[in-house]
Design a protein around this motif. Structure first.
Motif, PDB file in Angstrom:
ATOM      1  N   ASP A   1       0.864  -1.197   0.000  1.00  0.00           N
ATOM      2  CA  ASP A   1       0.000   0.000   0.000  1.00  0.00           C
ATOM      3  C   ASP A   1       0.894   1.239   0.000  1.00  0.00           C
ATOM      4  O   ASP A   1       1.620   1.467   0.974  1.00  0.00           O
ATOM      5  N   HIS A   2       0.839   2.003  -1.043  1.00  0.00           N
ATOM      6  CA  HIS A   2       1.684   3.201  -1.059  1.00  0.00           C
ATOM      7  C   HIS A   2       0.842   4.473  -1.098  1.00  0.00           C
ATOM      8  O   HIS A   2       1.331   5.532  -1.478  1.00  0.00           O
ATOM      9  N   ARG A   3      -0.417   4.305  -0.698  1.00  0.00           N
ATOM     10  CA  ARG A   3      -1.220   5.526  -0.611  1.00  0.00           C
ATOM     11  C   ARG A   3      -0.603   6.456   0.444  1.00  0.00           C
ATOM     12  O   ARG A   3      -0.211   6.008   1.504  1.00  0.00           O
ATOM     13  N   GLY A   4      -0.532   7.687   0.125  1.00  0.00           N
ATOM     14  CA  GLY A   4      -0.016   8.669   1.063  1.00  0.00           C
ATOM     15  C   GLY A   4       1.500   8.797   1.067  1.00  0.00           C
ATOM     16  O   GLY A   4       2.056   9.609   1.811  1.00  0.00           O
ATOM     17  N   TRP A   5       2.192   7.990   0.273  1.00  0.00           N
ATOM     18  CA  TRP A   5       3.660   8.097   0.216  1.00  0.00           C
ATOM     19  C   TRP A   5       4.044   9.416  -0.455  1.00  0.00           C
ATOM     20  O   TRP A   5       3.395   9.864  -1.419  1.00  0.00           O
TER      21      TRP A   5
ATOM     22  N   ALA B   1       6.516  11.939  -2.709  1.00  0.00           N
ATOM     23  CA  ALA B   1       7.236  11.751  -3.966  1.00  0.00           C
ATOM     24  C   ALA B   1       8.622  11.170  -3.697  1.00  0.00           C
ATOM     25  O   ALA B   1       9.109  10.287  -4.415  1.00  0.00           O
ATOM     26  N   ASP B   2       9.260  11.653  -2.625  1.00  0.00           N
ATOM     27  CA  ASP B   2      10.603  11.182  -2.290  1.00  0.00           C
ATOM     28  C   ASP B   2      10.599   9.683  -1.990  1.00  0.00           C
ATOM     29  O   ASP B   2      11.472   8.931  -2.436  1.00  0.00           O
ATOM     30  N   ASP B   3       9.580   9.252  -1.224  1.00  0.00           N
ATOM     31  CA  ASP B   3       9.482   7.832  -0.887  1.00  0.00           C
ATOM     32  C   ASP B   3       9.163   6.987  -2.131  1.00  0.00           C
ATOM     33  O   ASP B   3       9.640   5.854  -2.286  1.00  0.00           O
ATOM     34  N   LEU B   4       8.332   7.539  -2.991  1.00  0.00           N
ATOM     35  CA  LEU B   4       7.992   6.802  -4.218  1.00  0.00           C
ATOM     36  C   LEU B   4       9.226   6.627  -5.108  1.00  0.00           C
ATOM     37  O   LEU B   4       9.424   5.579  -5.718  1.00  0.00           O
ATOM     38  N   ILE B   5      10.045   7.680  -5.137  1.00  0.00           N
ATOM     39  CA  ILE B   5      11.302   7.569  -5.891  1.00  0.00           C
ATOM     40  C   ILE B   5      12.157   6.448  -5.292  1.00  0.00           C
ATOM     41  O   ILE B   5      12.735   5.618  -6.012  1.00  0.00           O
ATOM     42  N   ALA B   6      12.235   6.438  -3.984  1.00  0.00           N
ATOM     43  CA  ALA B   6      13.040   5.412  -3.300  1.00  0.00           C
ATOM     44  C   ALA B   6      12.524   4.024  -3.653  1.00  0.00           C
ATOM     45  O   ALA B   6      13.302   3.098  -3.948  1.00  0.00           O
ATOM     46  N   ALA B   7      11.201   3.874  -3.654  1.00  0.00           N
ATOM     47  CA  ALA B   7      10.624   2.573  -4.014  1.00  0.00           C
ATOM     48  C   ALA B   7      11.001   2.204  -5.443  1.00  0.00           C
ATOM     49  O   ALA B   7      11.385   1.054  -5.726  1.00  0.00           O
ATOM     50  N   GLY B   8      10.895   3.171  -6.340  1.00  0.00           N
ATOM     51  CA  GLY B   8      11.251   2.917  -7.733  1.00  0.00           C
ATOM     52  C   GLY B   8      12.698   2.473  -7.867  1.00  0.00           C
ATOM     53  O   GLY B   8      13.024   1.571  -8.654  1.00  0.00           O
ATOM     54  N   ARG B   9      13.554   3.077  -7.102  1.00  0.00           N
ATOM     55  CA  ARG B   9      14.985   2.743  -7.204  1.00  0.00           C
ATOM     56  C   ARG B   9      15.257   1.307  -6.748  1.00  0.00           C
ATOM     57  O   ARG B   9      16.032   0.578  -7.385  1.00  0.00           O
ATOM     58  N   VAL B  10      14.617   0.893  -5.637  1.00  0.00           N
ATOM     59  CA  VAL B  10      14.877  -0.491  -5.213  1.00  0.00           C
ATOM     60  C   VAL B  10      14.181  -1.488  -6.144  1.00  0.00           C
ATOM     61  O   VAL B  10      14.690  -2.579  -6.406  1.00  0.00           O
ATOM     62  N   LEU B  11      13.019  -1.094  -6.644  1.00  0.00           N
ATOM     63  CA  LEU B  11      12.336  -1.989  -7.595  1.00  0.00           C
ATOM     64  C   LEU B  11      13.183  -2.172  -8.860  1.00  0.00           C
ATOM     65  O   LEU B  11      13.230  -3.254  -9.440  1.00  0.00           O
ATOM     66  N   ARG B  12      13.838  -1.106  -9.274  1.00  0.00           N
ATOM     67  CA  ARG B  12      14.736  -1.212 -10.432  1.00  0.00           C
ATOM     68  C   ARG B  12      15.842  -2.234 -10.162  1.00  0.00           C
ATOM     69  O   ARG B  12      16.183  -3.066 -11.010  1.00  0.00           O
ATOM     70  N   LEU B  13      16.383  -2.183  -8.943  1.00  0.00           N
ATOM     71  CA  LEU B  13      17.430  -3.152  -8.596  1.00  0.00           C
ATOM     72  C   LEU B  13      16.869  -4.574  -8.581  1.00  0.00           C
ATOM     73  O   LEU B  13      17.501  -5.499  -9.091  1.00  0.00           O
ATOM     74  N   LEU B  14      15.687  -4.731  -7.998  1.00  0.00           N
ATOM     75  CA  LEU B  14      15.088  -6.066  -7.935  1.00  0.00           C
ATOM     76  C   LEU B  14      14.712  -6.568  -9.328  1.00  0.00           C
ATOM     77  O   LEU B  14      14.581  -7.768  -9.557  1.00  0.00           O
ATOM     78  N   GLY B  15      14.549  -5.624 -10.241  1.00  0.00           N
ATOM     79  CA  GLY B  15      14.203  -5.981 -11.618  1.00  0.00           C
ATOM     80  C   GLY B  15      15.256  -6.831 -12.301  1.00  0.00           C
ATOM     81  O   GLY B  15      14.995  -7.457 -13.326  1.00  0.00           O
ATOM     82  N   GLN B  16      16.450  -6.899 -11.742  1.00  0.00           N
ATOM     83  CA  GLN B  16      17.485  -7.748 -12.346  1.00  0.00           C
ATOM     84  C   GLN B  16      17.127  -9.223 -12.237  1.00  0.00           C
ATOM     85  O   GLN B  16      17.632 -10.046 -13.000  1.00  0.00           O
ATOM     86  N   ASP B  17      16.285  -9.554 -11.249  1.00  0.00           N
ATOM     87  CA  ASP B  17      15.848 -10.951 -11.117  1.00  0.00           C
ATOM     88  C   ASP B  17      14.362 -11.106 -11.367  1.00  0.00           C
ATOM     89  O   ASP B  17      13.876 -12.215 -11.544  1.00  0.00           O
ATOM     90  N   ASP B  18      13.662 -10.003 -11.371  1.00  0.00           N
ATOM     91  CA  ASP B  18      12.196 -10.092 -11.407  1.00  0.00           C
ATOM     92  C   ASP B  18      11.653  -9.049 -12.398  1.00  0.00           C
ATOM     93  O   ASP B  18      11.560  -7.867 -12.078  1.00  0.00           O
ATOM     94  N   PRO B  19      11.311  -9.497 -13.601  1.00  0.00           N
ATOM     95  CA  PRO B  19      10.850  -8.545 -14.615  1.00  0.00           C
ATOM     96  C   PRO B  19       9.661  -7.695 -14.169  1.00  0.00           C
ATOM     97  O   PRO B  19       9.560  -6.518 -14.535  1.00  0.00           O
ATOM     98  N   ASP B  20       8.797  -8.279 -13.340  1.00  0.00           N
ATOM     99  CA  ASP B  20       7.637  -7.504 -12.884  1.00  0.00           C
ATOM    100  C   ASP B  20       8.075  -6.261 -12.116  1.00  0.00           C
ATOM    101  O   ASP B  20       7.393  -5.230 -12.132  1.00  0.00           O
ATOM    102  N   ALA B  21       9.203  -6.378 -11.436  1.00  0.00           N
ATOM    103  CA  ALA B  21       9.667  -5.258 -10.615  1.00  0.00           C
ATOM    104  C   ALA B  21      10.030  -4.059 -11.483  1.00  0.00           C
ATOM    105  O   ALA B  21       9.942  -2.913 -11.024  1.00  0.00           O
TER     106      ALA B  21
ATOM    107  N   ALA C   1       4.277   7.643 -10.313  1.00  0.00           N
ATOM    108  CA  ALA C   1       3.499   8.094  -9.166  1.00  0.00           C
ATOM    109  C   ALA C   1       4.207   9.249  -8.464  1.00  0.00           C
ATOM    110  O   ALA C   1       3.562  10.201  -7.990  1.00  0.00           O
ATOM    111  N   ALA C   2       5.531   9.166  -8.402  1.00  0.00           N
ATOM    112  CA  ALA C   2       6.310  10.246  -7.776  1.00  0.00           C
ATOM    113  C   ALA C   2       6.109  11.541  -8.549  1.00  0.00           C
ATOM    114  O   ALA C   2       5.939  12.622  -7.960  1.00  0.00           O
ATOM    115  N   SER C   3       6.125  11.436  -9.870  1.00  0.00           N
ATOM    116  CA  SER C   3       5.936  12.628 -10.692  1.00  0.00           C
ATOM    117  C   SER C   3       4.549  13.223 -10.474  1.00  0.00           C
ATOM    118  O   SER C   3       4.378  14.445 -10.444  1.00  0.00           O
ATOM    119  N   ALA C   4       3.586  12.333 -10.318  1.00  0.00           N
ATOM    120  CA  ALA C   4       2.224  12.823 -10.094  1.00  0.00           C
ATOM    121  C   ALA C   4       2.087  13.445  -8.709  1.00  0.00           C
ATOM    122  O   ALA C   4       1.374  14.435  -8.523  1.00  0.00           O
TER     123      ALA C   4
END
Lengths: 328, 814
Positions: free
Chosen positions: B113-117, B119-139, B149-152
Motif C-alpha cells: 500500500d503506497h497511498r499517502g507516500w 514523492a521522495d518515498d515513491l522515488i526510493a521505491a522505484g529505485r529499489v524496484l529497479r534493482l530487484l528488476g534484475q531478477d524479477d521482470p515484474d519489478a 506516481a512520484a511525478s504525479a
C-alpha cells in the motif's frame, strides 16, 4: 511450344476432346464500370471463346458468351448477361449436354455481397450464389467446372461445391473486395498454354489454377503491393476450398487434374498411331513410377525414369522420322 | 513467431508545472553543484542525512556515505531514500544478498500500500524496484509505476521523470527515454543528467551525441556520467588520447566509479596494455565482488573495435562472475552471433531476455533469430549463404562465383586466407539487417562485415536501382581480409578505403566515384587530413561527411598503393595487427610524417581533379553550371545541336563525372536522337562505367549496342544491369540470349539458371532452356540431370526429349 504445334499440324491429327464426353463452354462477362475493366473482361472472354472454338475444337453450338454488351456471333449463343439470359443459357446447357460431358462456366466481373447472397454485377438484377447453385443443379451427371473470376467471390465456393464439380474463386472470402487479377491471368494461362506445366499440349484446370496463383502473387510482389486476393479451389465437394490443391495431403485437386482443355495428337497413319499409343502408355508408366518414388532408392528411381523417358523420346523421334516433321 | 516485448510504456508525464526551487537538492545535483549541496545537507542535520549520504556517493565518497546512510535509514527523515541508496551501494559492491535484504522490504511495503507516500518515498521505491528488476521482470514495471506516481505526487519535481527515462534508456528504448529527458529539460534546462541521457539516446538514434555531452560538461565539468560518455565517444572515434583524458577526469571525480575503471580498462585492453588492464581489474575487484558489468563494458568496447571473438571472451568472464548479469549476457550473446556462433549466441540472449524482457536490443535480436531460423543455408566451396528460402538459391548462384573469385583475388593481394566457410547473410527486409548489425532499426548501411560473418540487404530489401548487390558483397568481403590481416585492428578509414578501392577495381563502374560535393570540398580545403579521416566515419561533422570520407579514404589507399605498393599496404595491415598506431605505421611505410604524406596526397588529388577544380575556381561552385543549364534549356526548346554543343561543353568541365544529374545522360540521349550513335554510346558509357546503380542507363546501352550489332558490348551492359537488379527476369532473359548468341556458355548457363530460380511463368520451359545452355557449355551430366527433372514433370515435352537424346548420345551418365 512452337515445336509441339508444328508436330500437330504436320501430323494432321484429328482433335480429340480432353475428356471422354463433349466439352461445353459458357462465358459470362459482367458489368465493367469503367473502360479499363471493360477491356480486361472482354479480352479474357474473347480469348476463352476463341480458344474453345479454335484449339479446343468445341463446336460453336456448344459455346456461349453472355456479356455486358451483346456480342452476336453466328452459330453460338450470345447476348446480354442478364439474369434471364443466364437462366435460359443454363437451361439450354441442361438439355444440350449429357451426363459424362464437361461443362465449363467462366464468370468474369466485379463481385459483391456475401455468403449465399454473393453476386456478380450484371446488367439488371444480379443472380445470387444460390441462383447459380440452382442452375448448376440442372447439370447433374456432368463434370462442371465453374470459375468465378471476380472480386469478393470467395463465398460462392461453399454454396456451389458438390461432388463432380470444380469450383474456383478468385478470392478467399467476400471481404477481399479489391480489383482481382485472377480472371485475366487464368484465361491467359489456359489459352496461351503457358499454364501447361507438363507440356503435354493440354492444360488441366489444376495447372491453370496453379499458374494463375503464381502469376497473381508475382504481380503483387512486382508492384510492391500487399496481396488482396487469395484464390481457392474445391473439387472434392466438401465446400472447403484449398489454396494449394494437388499438393500431398490436400484433398482438393484430383478432379481438377483430370479435366483438361486442348487436344491430344492422333493420326490416321497406322504406324504413327501405334507410336503415339506407345508413347502415351510410356507417359502413363512415368506417372506410375513417380507415384512409387518415395519407396524407391534414388538411383534405382532415376535409372528407371531415364529408361522410360528415353523410350518416350525415341518414339517421338520415330514419329518425326515418318515424315511428320523435324525436331524443334 | 514474434516475441512480445513486455509493455513498458509509461504515461511519462504529466501536466506542466512550476519550476522546482532552484536550491532543491535534486536541482543542485542536476546541475552538478555537489559541494553546495553537501554543505546544505550538512547544515540540515538529521532532517537531510539521506541527502547528505546520496551526495557523498555522487562525490565518490561511498565509504564515508555508508554510516551516514545507515543512520538516515534508521531515522525519521528520508529513511526510504537512504535505504534505496544503500541498496544501490550494495549492488555496486556486488553483494546481491545485501541488495535483497535492503530492497525487498521497501518494495514489499510499496506493493502492499503506497497511498499517502511522498514523492521522495515513491522515488526510493522505484529505485529499489529497479534493482530487484534484475531478477524479477515484474519489478521493472513496478519501478516505472513508482516513478510515475512520484511525478504525479510532486509535479514540480523532475526526478521521477528522469529516473523513468533512465529506465527506458537502459533497455534501449530511445524514443520514450528522449521524451522523458526533454520533459526534464523543458522544466530545468541545466539538468546535466538529462543532457547526458539525451546524448546516450543520440548514440542509438544517430544524433550528435558529442555536442550534447559537451553541453552537459559546460554546465558541470565534473559530471561522471558525462565524462564517461565522452570517453566512450572518443574511444569509438579511435581518439584514444582524448578518451584517456576524459576517463582520467571521471576517475578524479569519483575513484569508486566502476564505469570509470571500465573506461580505463577498455583503453588499456585496446592498447594491449596488459599491466594497465590488470591494475584496473584489481581496483574493480576491490570495489565489487562481482563486477560483471565491468567486463561487459570492456567487451562492448572491444566489440565496437571489431574485436568480436575477444569481446565474447571478455563478456564470458563477466557471465562467470554473475550469471544473471543482463549486460554481460547481452554482450556475450551479441558477439557470439557476430562470430557466427548462432546457436550458442541465441541461447545466451534467451537467458538475458528471460531476466529482462523489456530490453529492446535483445528482443529485436531474438525476433530476428526466429526469422533467421526460417532462412535457407547453402554451402559453396568457401562460403555459406544464408537467405530467405525464396532467395537463397538465386543469390548463391549469382553471388557465389563472384565471392569465390573475390576470395582468390584478396587472398593473393593481402597474403591472408581467412578461415572458411565465410558466412554471408542476406535480409529481405532492411530493418532485419539493421537489427542484425546494431540491434535496432534505422541503420543506413547496405552491408556489414563482422570478419568471417557478413550481413547485407538482399536485392529486394530496397527498390531496384538503389544499390549494387555485387559491389556491396565484394566490399564486405574485402573487409574480411583487411580485418583478418590486421587481427581485427585495422582502423575504420583504412578498411573502408581498401574496400571501396577494391570495388572500383573489381568491375568497371563499381564503387564510389567523384562527386561534385567531393570536388567542392577539395576546392574549399574541407576534406579531412588523413590523420583525422577516421572521424569522418565515426564522428561525421556534417551531413555529407560520411560519403566524402568513403571516397576520400579509397583515394588515400589508392595513392598509398601507388607510393608503397601492395607490399606497403600489407605491411600497414601487419603493423595494425601488432598494435601500432596509424602515425607510426604511416611513418614507417612512407618514410615521413602524415602531414608530409598529405602534402603529396592532396597535390595528387588537385592534379587528378584539375579540370573541375578549375571550373570552381572560375566562379562556378556547381562545376557544370551555365553550360548544363543552357544545354537543358536548348533541349526543352527542341534545339538539339545547341543542346549537344552546351552539354558537351559542360561535360568537358568534369569528364569523370557519371551522375544522373550531370550532362552525360542528356547528352547521350540527344546524340542518339540525332543519329550520332557512336558518340551517344561514348557519352552513355560515361554514366554506366561510373555510376554503379545506373540501371536504366545500362538497359538503354544494351539496347543501343544490340541495334548496332555490338553484342559483346550489350552483354557487358546487361551484366552491369543484373548486378543492380538481380531479380529482373527480363534482364536475365536478354543476358541469356546475348550470351548464348556469343557462345559465352558459362554466362548463358548463369543467366538461364537465374531465370529458373526467379520463378518464371513457365518453369518447365525455363529449365529446358537451362539444360540446353548446359549442353552447349559441355556440362553434360548437369544437363541430363536437369532434363530428367523436366521430363519427370512433363514427360511429353518434345523439346526436352530431343535434348535428352542429344545429351545421352554425347556419352555421359548423370
Amino acid at each position: 511450344m512452337i515445336g509441339r504445334l508444328a508436330l500437330l499440324v504436320v501430323l494432321g491429327v484429328a482433335p480429340m476432346p480432353a475428356q471422354d464426353g463433349d466439352l461445353h463452354v459458357l462465358v459470362v462477362t459482367g458489368l465493367s464500370g469503367e473502360a479499363s475493366f471493360a477491356a480486361t473482361f472482354t479480352t479474357a472472354g474473347e480469348a476463352l471463346v476463341e480458344a474453345a472454338i479454335g484449339p479446343w475444337r468445341v463446336s460453336p453450338e456448344r459455346v456461349g458468351w453472355l456479356a455486358e454488351t451483346a456480342r452476336p456471333a453466328p452459330g453460338r449463343l450470345a447476348g446480354r448477361a442478364t439474369k434471364v439470359a443466364l437462366d435460359s443459357a443454363f437451361r439450354r446447357l441442361g438439355t444440350t449436354s449429357k451426363p459424362g460431358d464437361v461443362v465449363a462456366v467462366f464468370l468474369i466481373g466485379h463481385g459483391s455481397g456475401q455468403g449465399t447472397a454473393s453476386r456478380i454485377s450484371l446488367p439488371g438484377p444480379d443472380p445470387t450464389a444460390v441462383d447459380y447453385g440452382r442452375w448448376l443443379d440442372l447439370l447433374a451427371g456432368r463434370t462442371v467446372v465453374i470459375v468465378i473470376g471476380a472480386s469478393a467471390s470467395g463465398d460462392f465456393l461453399p454454396v456451389l461445391a458438390r461432388p463432380g464439380r470444380v469450383v474456383l474463386t478468385a478470392t478467399r472470402s467476400s471481404s477481399e473486395g479489391n480489383e482481382s487479377l485472377f480472371a485475366a491471368r487464368f484465361a491467359h494461362g489456359l489459352v496461351s498454354l503457358e499454364a501447361d506445366a507438363d507440356k503435354d499440349g493440354l492444360v488441366s484446370v489444376l495447372e491453370a489454377f496453379q499458374y494463375t496463383v503464381r502469376e497473381v502473387a508475382m504481380a503483387y510482389e512486382r508492384d510492391g503491393r500487399l496481396m488482396t486476393e487469395h484464390a481457392q479451389l474445391d473439387d472434392d465437394g466438401d465446400g472447403r476450398g484449398s489454396a494449394e490443391p494437388g499438393r500431398d495431403g490436400v484433398g482438393d485437386g484430383r478432379l481438377a487434374r483430370r479435366v483438361t482443355f486442348g487436344a491430344r495428337p492422333s493420326s490416321t497413319d497406322p504406324r504413327v498411331a501405334v507410336l503415339l499409343a506407345e508413347r502415351q502408355e510410356l507417359e502413363g508408366a512415368v506417372e506410375a513410377l513417380r507415384r512409387r518414388k518415395e519407396g524407391m532408392r534414388a538411383a534405382a528411381y532415376l535409372e528407371e525414369l531415364e529408361r522410360l523417358l528415353v523410350a518416350i523420346a525415341e518414339r517421338t523421334e520415330q514419329i518425326r522420322a515418318t515424315g511428320a516433321g523435324s525436331p524443334p | 513467431m514474434m516475441r512480445p516485448v513486455w509493455p513498458l510504456a509509461a504515461a511519462l508525464l504529466v501536466a506542466p508545472c512550476a519550476a522546482q526551487p532552484a536550491d532543491s537538492f535534486d536541482a543542485m545535483i542536476g546541475r552538478g553543484a555537489l559541494a553546495s549541496a553537501e554543505a546544505l545537507a550538512r547544515a540540515g542535520g538529521d532532517s537531510t542525512l539521506a541527502w547528505l549520504g546520496e551526495i557523498l556517493v555522487l562525490r565518490g565518497r561511498a565509504v564515508e556515505a555508508q554510516p551516514v546512510l545507515e543512520r538516515a535509514a534508521a531515522g525519521r527523515f528520508g529513511a526510504r531514500r537512504a535505504t534505496a541508496v544503500l541498496a544501490e551501494l550494495a549492488e555496486r559492491r556486488g553483494d546481491p544478498v545485501a541488495v535483497r535484504l535492503l530492497a525487498q522490504p521497501l518494495a514489499d511495503a510499496w506493493r502492499r500500500d503506497h497511498r499517502g507516500w511522498s514523492a521522495d518515498d515513491l522515488i526510493a521505491a522505484g529505485r529499489v524496484l529497479r534493482l530487484l528488476g534484475q531478477d524479477d521482470p515484474d519489478a521493472v514495471r513496478d519501478a516505472l509505476e513508482a516513478f510515475d506516481a512520484a511525478s504525479a505526487a510532486d509535479p514540480t519535481a523532475v526526478e521521477g521523470t528522469l529516473r523513468a527515462a533512465d529506465l527506458f534508456l537502459e533497455r534501449y528504448n530511445a524514443p520514450d527515454a528522449v521524451q522523458g529527458y526533454r520533459d526534464v529539460l523543458a522544466r530545468r534546462d541545466d539538468d546535466v543528467r538529462a543532457m547526458v541521457g539525451l546524448a546516450h539516446a543520440a548514440t542509438l538514434t544517430g544524433g550528435n551525441a558529442l555536442a550534447l555531452v559537451r553541453e552537459g560538461l559546460a554546465v558541470d565539468p565534473h559530471s561522471v556520467p558525462a565524462l564517461l560518455l565522452l570517453a566512450r565517444l572518443h574511444l569509438e572515434a579511435e581518439q584514444y588520447d582524448s578518451s584517456r583524458v576524459a576517463a582520467t577526469r571521471a576517475l578524479a571525480a569519483d575513484s569508486t566509479s566502476l564505469g570509470a575503471w571500465a573506461a580505463v580498462a577498455s583503453l588499456a585492453w585496446l592498447a594491449d596494455d596488459g599491466e594497465g588492464f590488470a591494475a584496473a581489474e584489481r581496483q574493480v575487484e576491490s570495489l565489487s565482488a562481482r563486477p560483471a558489468g565491468f567486463y561487459a563494458a570492456v567487451a562492448e568496447a572491444a566489440g565496437r573495435h571489431r574485436r568480436y571473438a575477444a569481446a565474447a571472451e571478455l563478456a564470458r568472464r563477466g557471465v562467470a562472475l554473475d550469471g544473471g548479469s543482463v549486460a554481460a549476457l547481452g554482450a556475450l550473446g551479441t558477439n557470439l552471433l557476430r562470430t557466427g556462433q548462432i546457436a550458442e549466441g541465441r541461447a545466451v540472449l534467451e537467458q538475458a531476455f528471460a531476466r529482462d524482457p523489456f530490453h529492446l536490443w535483445h528482443k529485436n535480436t531474438l525476433d530476428l533469430l526466429d526469422e533467421l531460423a526460417t532462412f535457407e543455408t547453402i554451402r559453396t566451396p568457401r562460403f555459406e549463404f544464408v537467405a530467405p528460402p525464396e532467395d537463397a538459391a538465386l543469390l548463391t548462384a549469382v553471388i557465389g562465383p563472384l565471392l569465390e573469385e573475390g576470395y582468390d583475388r584478396f587472398a593473393a593481394r593481402y597474403d591472408h586466407r581467412p578461415p572458411t566457410p565465410i558466412r554471408i547473410e542476406f535480409y529481405d527486409r532492411h530493418a532485419d539487417f539493421s537489427v542484425r548489425t546494431i540491434g535496432l532499426a534505422g541503420l543506413g548501411a547496405l552491408g556489414v562485415s563482422f570478419g568471417t560473418v557478413l550481413a547485407m540487404d538482399a536485392p529486394d530489401a530496397r527498390p531496384a536501382g538503389e544499390f549494387n548487390v555485387g559491389s556491396t558483397a565484394w566490399h564486405e568481403l574485402a573487409h574480411t581480409f583487411t580485418l583478418g590481416a590486421s587481427a581485427n585492428r585495422v582502423p575504420r578509414w583504412f578498411s573502408e578505403g581498401l574496400s571501396v578501392l577494391e570495388e572500383r577495381r573489381a568491375r568497371p563502374g563499381w564503387g564510389a566515384h567523384a562527386s561534385i560535393g567531393f570536388v567542392a570540398a577539395l576546392a574549399s580545403d574541407s576534406l579531412l587530413p588523413t590523420a583525422r579521416l577516421n572521424d569522418g566515419f565515426v564522428r561525421p561533422d556534417r551531413p555529407d561527411r560520411l560519403g566524402l570520407s568513403y571516397y576520400q579514404a579509397s583515394l588515400v589507399v589508392e595513392f598509398l598503393e601507388r607510393e608503397v605498393g601492395i607490399e606497403g599496404i600489407r605491411s600497414m595491415l601487419g603493423g595494425y595487427a601488432t598494435g601500432d598506431d596509424t602515425e607510426t605505421i604511416m611513418g614507417r611505410v612512407t618514410g615521413g610524417t602524415m602531414a608530409a604524406f598529405d602534402v603529396r596526397f592532396f597535390g595528387w588529388l588537385r592534379e587528378r581533379f584539375a579540370t573541375p577544380l578549375a571550373a570552381i575556381a572560375s566562379g562556378d561552385p556547381t562545376v557544370f553550371g551555365a553550360p548544363l543549364a543552357a544545354g537543358i534549356a536548348a533541349l526543352q526548346a527542341g534545339d538539339s545541336s545547341a543542346a549537344v554543343m552546351m552539354l558537351t561543353a559542360a561535360r568537358e568541365r568534369f569528364p569523370a563525372y557519371g551522375g544522373a544529374d550531370g550532362p552525360a545522360l542528356p547528352l547521350a540521349m540527344t546524340l542518339w536522337s540525332t543519329g550520332e550513335r557512336q558518340a551517344a554510346l561514348e557519352a552513355l558509357t560515361g554514366v554506366t562505367e561510373r555510376d554503379e546503380t545506373a540501371l536504366t542507363a545500362n538497359e538503354v546501352e544494351a539496347t543501343w549496342r544490340m541495334t548496332r550489332g555490338d553484342t559483346l558490348g550489350a552483354l557487358t551492359a546487361l551484366e552491369r544491369a543484373t548486378w543492380i537488379a538481380p531479380y529482373g527476369l527480363e534482364m536475365w532473359r536478354r543476358r541469356a540470349e546475348v550470351a548464348g548468341a556469343l557462345g559465352r556458355d558459362a554466362d548463358a548457363v548463369l543467366a538461364r539458371r537465374a531465370i529458373v530460380l526467379l520463378r518464371p511463368a513457365d518453369p518447365v520451359a525455363a529449365r529446358t532452356d537451362l539444360a540446353a545452355a548446359l549442353l552447349d557449355a559441355g556440362e553434360l551430366a548437369d544437363a541430363r540431370r536437369e532434363l530428367l527433372g523436366v521430363l519427370e514433370q512433363a514427360p511429353g515435352y518434345e523439346r526436352a526429349q530431343g535434348l535428352l537424346l542429344k545429351a545421352r548420345r554425347a556419352g555421359t551418365t548423370p
